[in-house]
Write an enzyme that holds these catalytic residues in place. Structure first.
Site, short mmCIF file in Angstrom:
data_model
loop_
_atom_site.label_atom_id
_atom_site.label_comp_id
_atom_site.label_asym_id
_atom_site.label_seq_id
_atom_site.Cartn_x
_atom_site.Cartn_y
_atom_site.Cartn_z
CD GLU A 101 -2.87 1.32 0.30
OE1 GLU A 101 -2.42 1.48 -0.85
OE2 GLU A 101 -4.08 1.42 0.57
CG ASP A 105 -5.44 9.07 6.71
OD1 ASP A 105 -5.20 9.25 7.91
OD2 ASP A 105 -6.04 9.93 6.02
CE LYS A 133 -1.67 11.47 5.37
NZ LYS A 133 -2.87 12.14 4.84
CG PHE A 155 -3.40 15.68 0.50
CD1 PHE A 155 -4.29 14.64 0.70
CD2 PHE A 155 -2.92 15.92 -0.78
CE1 PHE A 155 -4.72 13.84 -0.35
CE2 PHE A 155 -3.34 15.14 -1.85
CZ PHE A 155 -4.24 14.10 -1.64
CB VAL A 156 2.20 13.46 1.46
CG1 VAL A 156 2.52 14.08 2.80
CG2 VAL A 156 1.64 12.06 1.64
CG ASP A 162 -3.86 10.86 -6.95
OD1 ASP A 162 -3.89 10.20 -5.90
OD2 ASP A 162 -4.89 11.24 -7.55
NE ARG A 168 -2.04 8.35 -9.79
CZ ARG A 168 -2.76 7.97 -8.73
NH1 ARG A 168 -2.16 7.56 -7.64
NH2 ARG A 168 -4.07 8.01 -8.76
#
Ligand code: 5GP
Length: 182
Positions: A101, A105, A133, A155-156, A162, A168
């Site tokens: 994965e 989160d 996270k 948010f990475v 993406d 990406r």
């Protein structure tokens, strides 16, 4: 010095950092799965970059397959709704499955996926996530066996991750500038 994309605020993990994590995980997995019947399953599309690197860092016979599930859509918030869009092509019964994965989160996506895959009777079922996270006060629904690195609750993007299908291809992981998604 690599050039940073103008939409990226900070680089969290450089290409070199990532290469080191992948090498470490690959060595560990090679050791743990010696003599087993390893199948890597990547969750499309975010995990493909990590999968491509990780599989080459594993020195053991393995097969790969892919699944696609819907989770985030084009936004930055988790919907909690999971739907299988593309199922596996191979039979995992009696095999040692490792889900690959990109980022863990809430873990809701993987929890659903693991329940679904375990009903197919694999010999074992574990998770290898590139990022986790696991910030304070936040409990993931699953416990990954392998983790590349922990990640702040921002948010990475990059290295497969993406925002609205962009970024990406960045070779590093960075925090997106808020004005890009606000
Ligand atoms: P969970 O079900 O664990 O809450 O969400 C997992 C999925 O949400 C990941 O596979 C990924 O697609 C998406 N996701 C969660 N956080 C981020 C993030 O910071 N950046 C990106 N690009 N996707 C994320």
């Amino acid at each position: 010095m690599e050039t940073i994309h103008p939409d990226v605020e900070t680089v969290l993990f450089s290409e070199e950092d990532i290469a080191e994590m992948v090498k470490r995980l690959g060595a560990q997995i090679s050791e743990d799965y010696k003599g087993k019947d390893l199948v890597l399953i990547a969750v499309l599309r975010g995990a493909v970059v990590f999968m491509g690197d990780l599989m080459r860092a594993i020195d053991a016979p393995l097969a790969i397959d892919f699944m696609a599930v819907s989770s985030y859509g084009d936004g930055a918030k988790s919907s909690g709704i999971v739907r299988i869009i593309k199922d596996l092509d191979i039979d995992i019964k009696g095999r040692d499955v490792l889900i690959v994965e990109d980022i863990l989160d809430s873990g809701l996506t993987l929890k659903y996926l693991m329940k679904n895959l375990s009903s197919r009777n694999p010999a074992s079922l574990e998770v290898c996530t590139f990022l986790w996270k696991d910030v304070e006060g936040k409990q993931a629904a699953i416990d990954p066996k392998y983790v590349g690195t922990h990640c702040p609750d921002a948010f990475v993007v990059g290295y497969g991750l993406d925002f609205a299908e962009r970024y990406r291809n960045l070779p590093y992981v960075g925090i997106l500038k808020p004005e890009v998604y606000e």
